[in-house]
Design a protein around this motif. Structure first.
Motif, PDB file in Angstrom:
ATOM      1  N   LEU A 124       1.003  -1.125  -0.066  1.00 51.80           N
ATOM      2  CA  LEU A 124      -0.097   0.032  -0.023  1.00 51.80           C
ATOM      3  C   LEU A 124       1.096   1.427   0.228  1.00 51.80           C
ATOM      4  CD1 LEU A 124      -2.672  -1.328   2.645  1.00 51.80           C
ATOM      5  CD2 LEU A 124      -3.172  -0.877   0.105  1.00 51.80           C
ATOM      6  N   CYS A 125       2.170   1.201   0.397  1.00 49.03           N
ATOM      7  CA  CYS A 125       3.082   2.216   0.600  1.00 49.03           C
ATOM      8  C   CYS A 125       3.641   2.553  -0.929  1.00 49.03           C
ATOM      9  CB  CYS A 125       4.109   2.019   1.573  1.00 49.03           C
ATOM     10  SG  CYS A 125       3.324   1.996   3.080  1.00 49.03           S
ATOM     11  N   THR A 126       3.875   1.428  -1.649  1.00 50.13           N
ATOM     12  CA  THR A 126       4.982   1.628  -2.729  1.00 50.13           C
ATOM     13  C   THR A 126       4.166   1.150  -4.072  1.00 50.13           C
ATOM     14  OG1 THR A 126       5.953  -0.506  -2.764  1.00 50.13           O
ATOM     15  CG2 THR A 126       7.046   1.276  -1.524  1.00 50.13           C
ATOM     16  N   GLY A 127       3.028   0.611  -3.982  1.00 49.80           N
ATOM     17  CA  GLY A 127       2.545  -0.201  -5.124  1.00 49.80           C
ATOM     18  C   GLY A 127       3.040  -1.408  -5.662  1.00 49.80           C
ATOM     19  N   LYS A 128       4.386  -1.609  -5.132  1.00 51.05           N
ATOM     20  CA  LYS A 128       5.082  -2.743  -5.646  1.00 51.05           C
ATOM     21  C   LYS A 128       4.553  -4.150  -5.380  1.00 51.05           C
ATOM     22  CE  LYS A 128       9.185  -0.140  -5.739  1.00 51.05           C
ATOM     23  NZ  LYS A 128      10.594   0.134  -5.306  1.00 51.05           N
ATOM     24  N   PRO A 129       4.543  -5.185  -6.189  1.00 52.50           N
ATOM     25  CA  PRO A 129       3.989  -6.622  -5.871  1.00 52.50           C
ATOM     26  C   PRO A 129       5.006  -7.192  -5.036  1.00 52.50           C
ATOM     27  CG  PRO A 129       4.716  -6.591  -8.346  1.00 52.50           C
ATOM     28  CD  PRO A 129       4.866  -4.921  -7.663  1.00 52.50           C
ATOM     29  N   LEU A 130       4.578  -7.883  -4.065  1.00 45.16           N
ATOM     30  CA  LEU A 130       5.537  -8.477  -3.351  1.00 45.16           C
ATOM     31  C   LEU A 130       5.500  -9.779  -3.485  1.00 45.16           C
ATOM     32  CD1 LEU A 130       4.248  -6.815   0.178  1.00 45.16           C
ATOM     33  CD2 LEU A 130       5.912  -6.079  -1.309  1.00 45.16           C
ATOM     34  N   ASN A 131       4.791 -10.494  -4.286  1.00 40.76           N
ATOM     35  CA  ASN A 131       4.883 -11.784  -4.872  1.00 40.76           C
ATOM     36  C   ASN A 131       4.286 -12.099  -6.320  1.00 40.76           C
ATOM     37  OD1 ASN A 131       2.334 -11.552  -3.696  1.00 40.76           O
ATOM     38  ND2 ASN A 131       2.021 -13.711  -3.629  1.00 40.76           N
ATOM     39  N   LEU A 132       4.596 -13.222  -6.872  1.00 39.89           N
ATOM     40  CA  LEU A 132       4.125 -13.454  -8.242  1.00 39.89           C
ATOM     41  C   LEU A 132       2.643 -13.785  -8.047  1.00 39.89           C
ATOM     42  CD1 LEU A 132       7.008 -15.277  -9.750  1.00 39.89           C
ATOM     43  CD2 LEU A 132       6.548 -12.896 -10.420  1.00 39.89           C
ATOM     44  N   PRO A 133       1.825 -13.727  -9.138  1.00 36.87           N
ATOM     45  CA  PRO A 133       2.156 -13.707 -10.518  1.00 36.87           C
ATOM     46  C   PRO A 133       2.400 -12.154 -10.982  1.00 36.87           C
ATOM     47  CG  PRO A 133      -0.074 -14.199 -10.654  1.00 36.87           C
ATOM     48  CD  PRO A 133       0.530 -14.077  -9.138  1.00 36.87           C
ATOM     49  N   ALA A 134       2.064 -11.358 -10.498  1.00 35.87           N
ATOM     50  CA  ALA A 134       2.203  -9.754 -10.611  1.00 35.87           C
ATOM     51  C   ALA A 134       3.566  -9.421 -10.465  1.00 35.87           C
ATOM     52  CB  ALA A 134       1.180  -9.085  -9.758  1.00 35.87           C
ATOM     53  N   PHE A 135       4.044  -8.661 -11.441  1.00 34.98           N
ATOM     54  CA  PHE A 135       5.514  -7.976 -11.452  1.00 34.98           C
ATOM     55  C   PHE A 135       5.709  -6.905 -11.487  1.00 34.98           C
ATOM     56  CE2 PHE A 135       4.957  -9.829 -15.654  1.00 34.98           C
ATOM     57  CZ  PHE A 135       5.503  -8.982 -16.420  1.00 34.98           C
ATOM     58  N   GLU A 136       4.656  -5.917 -12.136  1.00 34.72           N
ATOM     59  CA  GLU A 136       4.633  -4.522 -12.281  1.00 34.72           C
ATOM     60  C   GLU A 136       3.999  -4.053 -11.324  1.00 34.72           C
ATOM     61  OE1 GLU A 136       5.875  -2.602 -14.742  1.00 34.72           O
ATOM     62  OE2 GLU A 136       6.847  -4.743 -15.517  1.00 34.72           O
ATOM     63  N   PRO A 137       4.227  -2.650 -10.645  1.00 36.89           N
ATOM     64  CA  PRO A 137       3.695  -1.922  -9.594  1.00 36.89           C
ATOM     65  C   PRO A 137       2.559  -1.321 -10.248  1.00 36.89           C
ATOM     66  CG  PRO A 137       5.478  -1.040 -10.377  1.00 36.89           C
ATOM     67  CD  PRO A 137       5.546  -2.029 -11.172  1.00 36.89           C
ATOM     68  N   VAL A 138       1.553  -1.228  -9.005  1.00 41.22           N
ATOM     69  CA  VAL A 138       0.490  -0.164  -9.499  1.00 41.22           C
ATOM     70  C   VAL A 138       0.714   1.051  -8.795  1.00 41.22           C
ATOM     71  CG1 VAL A 138      -1.496  -2.098  -9.180  1.00 41.22           C
ATOM     72  CG2 VAL A 138      -0.759  -0.859  -7.179  1.00 41.22           C
ATOM     73  N   PRO A 139      -0.044   2.076  -9.349  1.00 39.49           N
ATOM     74  CA  PRO A 139       0.613   3.595  -8.995  1.00 39.49           C
ATOM     75  C   PRO A 139      -0.016   3.702  -7.666  1.00 39.49           C
ATOM     76  CG  PRO A 139      -1.326   3.559 -10.572  1.00 39.49           C
ATOM     77  CD  PRO A 139      -0.991   2.124 -10.507  1.00 39.49           C
ATOM     78  N   VAL A 140       0.656   4.756  -6.848  1.00 38.28           N
ATOM     79  CA  VAL A 140       0.191   4.849  -5.480  1.00 38.28           C
ATOM     80  C   VAL A 140      -0.203   6.568  -5.307  1.00 38.28           C
ATOM     81  CG1 VAL A 140       1.135   5.327  -3.157  1.00 38.28           C
ATOM     82  CG2 VAL A 140       1.599   3.236  -4.484  1.00 38.28           C
ATOM     83  N   TYR A 141      -1.109   6.968  -4.803  1.00 36.07           N
ATOM     84  CA  TYR A 141      -1.416   8.332  -4.925  1.00 36.07           C
ATOM     85  C   TYR A 141      -1.254   9.002  -3.677  1.00 36.07           C
ATOM     86  CZ  TYR A 141      -3.656   6.838  -9.257  1.00 36.07           C
ATOM     87  OH  TYR A 141      -3.731   6.319 -10.630  1.00 36.07           O
ATOM     88  N   VAL A 142      -0.814  10.408  -3.521  1.00 35.79           N
ATOM     89  CA  VAL A 142      -0.849  11.061  -2.452  1.00 35.79           C
ATOM     90  C   VAL A 142      -2.182  11.489  -1.721  1.00 35.79           C
ATOM     91  CG1 VAL A 142      -0.067  13.279  -1.323  1.00 35.79           C
ATOM     92  CG2 VAL A 142       1.135  12.110  -3.252  1.00 35.79           C
ATOM     93  N   VAL A 143      -2.144  11.213  -0.528  1.00 36.60           N
ATOM     94  CA  VAL A 143      -3.581  11.193   0.153  1.00 36.60           C
ATOM     95  C   VAL A 143      -3.501  12.551   1.212  1.00 36.60           C
ATOM     96  CG1 VAL A 143      -5.030  10.459   2.021  1.00 36.60           C
ATOM     97  CG2 VAL A 143      -4.089   9.018   0.103  1.00 36.60           C
TER      98      VAL A 143
END
Length: 108
Positions: A72-91
């Motif tokens: 939730l802080c970086t958007g990076k996947p921590l395990n497979l199968p995803a390997f691309e991050p999702v965007p994280v927005y400023v709240v």
């Protein structure tokens, strides 16, 4: 563009994702167990699945379909199968309003 109201703080339930859409940008908002509010892209990068239908554990949001957990802080996947991050927005919080600019993502 400037920050706009996504929801009220009172609309969020702890560890329960809420899907919102601002200017056509789908986001998952999460109030974590430490009281911090996070906003990340709502679409899993492994498949076209809504992350807001997933499961929160600590500071991660897990895709219900394939099990990839995203920070939730970086958007990076921590395990497979995803390997691309999702965007994280400023709240930003203003009273009970959760404000987000859908054109501004965090640099992580």
């Amino acid at each position: 563009m400037s920050a706009q109201r996504a929801c009220g703080v009172s609309d969020l339930e702890q560890d329960t994702p809420l899907r919102v859409e601002l200017d056509g940008v789908p986001m998952a908002l999460v109030l974590d167990s430490e009281g911090e509010i996070h906003a990340i892209g709502d679409t899993c990068t492994h498949g076209d699945i809504s992350l807001s239908e997933g499961f929160v554990e600590g500071k991660t949001l897990e895709c219900w379909a394939h099990g990839s957990a995203f920070s939730l802080c970086t958007g990076k996947p921590l395990n497979l199968p995803a390997f691309e991050p999702v965007p994280v927005y400023v709240v930003q919080i203003d009273g009970d309003d959760v404000l987000i600019d859908p054109t501004v993502t965090k640099e992580v």
